[in-house]
Design an enzyme around this catalytic site. Structure first.
Site, PDB file in Angstrom:
ATOM      1  N   ASP A  85       0.859  -1.187   0.000  1.00  0.00           N
ATOM      2  CA  ASP A  85       0.000   0.000   0.000  1.00  0.00           C
ATOM      3  C   ASP A  85       0.898   1.241   0.000  1.00  0.00           C
ATOM      4  O   ASP A  85       2.088   1.180   0.286  1.00  0.00           O
ATOM      5  CB  ASP A  85      -0.958  -0.025   1.201  1.00  0.00           C
ATOM      6  CG  ASP A  85      -2.133   0.926   1.013  1.00  0.00           C
ATOM      7  OD1 ASP A  85      -2.156   1.669   0.016  1.00  0.00           O
ATOM      8  OD2 ASP A  85      -3.030   0.949   1.875  1.00  0.00           O
ATOM      9  N   GLU A 109      -9.997   7.453   4.906  1.00  0.00           N
ATOM     10  CA  GLU A 109      -8.869   6.906   5.671  1.00  0.00           C
ATOM     11  C   GLU A 109      -8.733   7.589   7.029  1.00  0.00           C
ATOM     12  O   GLU A 109      -9.721   7.851   7.698  1.00  0.00           O
ATOM     13  CB  GLU A 109      -7.588   6.980   4.837  1.00  0.00           C
ATOM     14  CG  GLU A 109      -7.745   6.245   3.501  1.00  0.00           C
ATOM     15  CD  GLU A 109      -6.452   6.006   2.772  1.00  0.00           C
ATOM     16  OE1 GLU A 109      -5.449   5.674   3.420  1.00  0.00           O
ATOM     17  OE2 GLU A 109      -6.447   6.123   1.532  1.00  0.00           O
TER      18      GLU A 109
HETATM   19  C1  BGC Z   1      -5.057   3.285   0.634  1.00  0.00           C
HETATM   20  C2  BGC Z   1      -5.400   2.191  -0.359  1.00  0.00           C
HETATM   21  C3  BGC Z   1      -5.406   2.754  -1.758  1.00  0.00           C
HETATM   22  C4  BGC Z   1      -4.069   3.416  -2.039  1.00  0.00           C
HETATM   23  C5  BGC Z   1      -3.952   3.979  -3.444  1.00  0.00           C
HETATM   24  C6  BGC Z   1      -3.839   4.087   0.229  1.00  0.00           C
HETATM   25  O1  BGC Z   1      -3.695   5.214   1.030  1.00  0.00           O
HETATM   26  O2  BGC Z   1      -4.853   2.710   1.910  1.00  0.00           O
HETATM   27  O3  BGC Z   1      -6.632   1.612  -0.037  1.00  0.00           O
HETATM   28  O4  BGC Z   1      -5.685   1.743  -2.676  1.00  0.00           O
HETATM   29  O5  BGC Z   1      -3.888   4.473  -1.119  1.00  0.00           O
HETATM   30  O6  BGC Z   1      -4.638   5.152  -3.603  1.00  0.00           O
END
Ligand code: BGC
Length: 612
Positions: free
Chosen positions: A268, A465
């Protein structure tokens, strides 16, 4: 040996070290040019949430993909043609792109409890992705969210593994199909235990036994792997203080060997950086843990050099790098990427007849209808008559941005109607069928001589998030984040500015998080007008005051662009169907989940009223 494995061997026999190392790298589009894709033999590029090319129309995406793809396929003495795979967060529709249909976030789809509809949603999502000629989405999230404080609760279908395990394979099948022209590669995330961190802190520590990890968080992965999911994203969280990105046990032993996962594992967003203060050490630890594709958004040149150094010193074995490359090539072959023409020549690229179309919106509207959960309906005030003199109020009544939540146009979502092209706000949907309805966001014009009833649309405003966390002071220290911002700070030129804001709040009490909502409801009821409350939210919140003050109360979750799905049910054209896939708390610091020892929710898992 199968045909595909033979082909992988053939390709790998021609690859030198630079080409192999480049293949495992995934920069963010802001930080890599097509020329660099060729020069460094880059295997993948991504768009982070809100990172969009040009004017963010289909043709801008297709042009961008064309350029990256052409660079990856431009074979010469230094470079082997291997198609690049481009990844996006199409987590509730292809919602980075202007004009896409926006589906309800997963929490609403969980309440709908309709696996057939879920598969249809995944198919539509895939069609809206291939219109941009993108091949891969970082979806579905199959977290089993166990604490409503978590800012990503809305990305979870349910607090129980049963429903998530039922859904995961259907979404994967809907996206991947048989890898024809209308399909894309799926990615289940975030391996593993992301939904169970202590106090619900995003990227935090999941302190549970292995038995619980296996019982609650693993079954959806097993189901997705059995359904053929090609990629898995590792969680930014830890398990008992060990960061997942460094866990050889969970990635290599459990995911790859025990569950038999043959696709590739992607890290990630800059997640390997958390493993050690020394980036060099972090690189070695993460490669050796078994990650195959590295989402190293900006520091990818350094990453390449460090992998090469570690190979030279023996810290990373050549077999490990070969395993990673083999897995990436396998996914590219299995998914038909090698056979696809250049992006602009693909069958459905720039397909405006499908993208954001009425038929796609119809599927989303059905999902909205089916996801609504009715918690209260005193004296059967609902359904309302379309002829009633209705006052519509509340800050979420006429705001398509709020309805869509995070991961829509911008990473943290948007806060207006204009950014969401197409669709209807909840108010627009009501007004379309109930011409006597009047809008007054703060409810000031409420007048018992003029209004028989009010619909007040309350709830949360967009977040994604860690910015959506509810963090109890003292229990959760400062946030460690690699990017962040308010949605206002997001611009196409700078989609990931430095974060200025803290978490969404501290507790689950809605009247403290959003005092304006109870104020609007009370100002209307004080005039003797009964209130039907509709709540737009990404998680269950403590709503005792709001519930008491309302005659009826329905939860719309984050319904997305098709707000008219709410009117479909409120006026009785359709019955309520949604059942809580998350227990609804009576107060904060409750025992959250079905099966907890002192389970004492306000509304239990599975609750949802219907019209008789
Ligand atoms: C998130 C992921 C996401 C990735 C790409 C990260 O901050 O945790 O779920 O797919 O960013 O944007």
């Amino acid at each position: 040996m199968s045909k595909i494995e033979k082909r992988i061997d053939e390709i790998m026999n021609r690859m030198n070290l630079d080409q192999k190392v480049g293949q495992i790298v995934q920069p963010e589009r802001m930080f890599v040019t097509p020329e660099e894709v060729k020069q460094y033999h880059i295997g993948s590029v991504l768009s982070g949430g809100g990172s969009t090319p040009g004017e963010n129309r289909l043709e801008d995406w297709v042009d961008m993909n064309d350029a990256y793809w052409a660079a990856s396929m431009d074979e010469d003495e230094n470079h082997i043609a291997i198609p690049l795979v481009y990844g996006v967060d199409a987590i509730h529709g292809n919602t980075n792109v202007k004009g896409s249909v926006v589906f309800p976030h997963n929490i609403g789809l969980g309440a709908a409890n309709d696996p057939d509809l879920l598969e249809k949603i995944a198919q539509v999502t895939a069609k809206e992705i291939v219109a941009t000629s993108v091949d891969w989405t970082f979806a579905p999230t199959i977290a089993v969210a166990r604490n409503d404080h978590w800012g990503r609760t809305y990305e979870s279908y349910s607090e129980t593994p049963d429903l998530v395990s039922k859904y995961a394979p259907r979404f994967v099948k809907g996206l991947q199909g048989k890898f024809g022209d209308e399909n894309v590669i799926a990615c289940v995330k975030h391996w593993i235990g992301d939904g169970a961190t202590l106090h619900g802190i995003d990227q935090g520590d999941t302190c549970i036994t292995e038995e619980e990890l296996r019982k609650i968080h693993m079954p959806p992965y097993k189901a997705a792997i059995d359904a053929g999911v090609q990629t898995v994203m590792v969680s930014l969280s830890s398990w008992n203080q060990e960061k997942l990105h460094g866990s050889k046990y969970l990635i290599t032993e459990v995911l790859k060997k025990e569950l038999g996962f043959e696709g590739f594992v992607v890290s990630d967003w800059d997640g390997i950086g958390y493993l050690n203060e020394s980036f060099s050490e972090a690189v070695a630890l993460s490669v050796n843990a078994g990650i195959d594709m590295f989402m190293v958004t900006e520091k990818w040149r350094e990453f390449i050099e460090l992998v090469k150094e570690h190979i030279a010193s023996g810290r990373i074995a050549m077999e490990r790098l070969d395993d990673a490359v083999r897995r990436i090539l396998r996914v590219k072959l299995v998914s038909g990427l090698f056979e696809r023409p250049r992006p602009s020549e693909r069958k459905f690229s720039n397909d405006y007849s499908a993208f954001g179309s009425e038929s796609h919106r119809e599927v989303a509207r059905e999902a909205v209808r089916k996801s609504l959960v009715l918690l209260k309906n005193d004296e059967n005030i609902l359904p309302l008559s379309k002829d009633a003199r209705i006052l519509v109020a509340g800050k979420n009544a006429d705001n398509r941005g709020h309805q869509c939540g995070g991961f829509t146009i911008a990473w943290q979502g948007v806060r207006d109607n204009e950014s969401i092209i197409g669709g209807t706000s909840i108010w627009e949907g009501i007004h379309d069928v109930a011409p006597n309805a009047e809008l007054s966001i703060d409810g000031e014009i409420a007048n018992p001589d003029k209004h028989d009833v009010a619909i007040v649309v309350i709830g949360e405003t967009p977040y994604a998030e860690m910015l959506g966390d509810l963090r109890v002071p003292g229990l959760s220290k400062g946030m460690k984040v690699s990017r962040g911002s308010t949605s206002e700070d997001h611009t196409p030129e700078d989609p990931f500015p430095i974060m200025k804001e803290g978490p969404y709040g501290t507790h689950l009490y809605h009247h403290e998080l959003h005092p304006e909502d109870i104020a609007t409801i009370r100002s209307i009821t004080s005039k003797g007008i009964p209130v039907v409350t509709v709540m737009v939210c990404g998680r269950p919140l403590v709503i005792n005051d709001e519930l008491d003050a309302s005659k009826a109360f329905a939860v719309a979750w984050l319904p997305g662009s098709e707000g008219n799905g709410v009117a479909d049910v409120i006026f009785g054209d359709y019955n309520f169907n949604g059942k809580l896939s998350f227990s609804w708390p009576r107060y904060d610091n409750d025992n959250w989940n079905l099966g907890d020892e002192k389970y004492n929710p306000l509304f239990p898992y599975g609750f949802g009223l219907r019209y008789l």
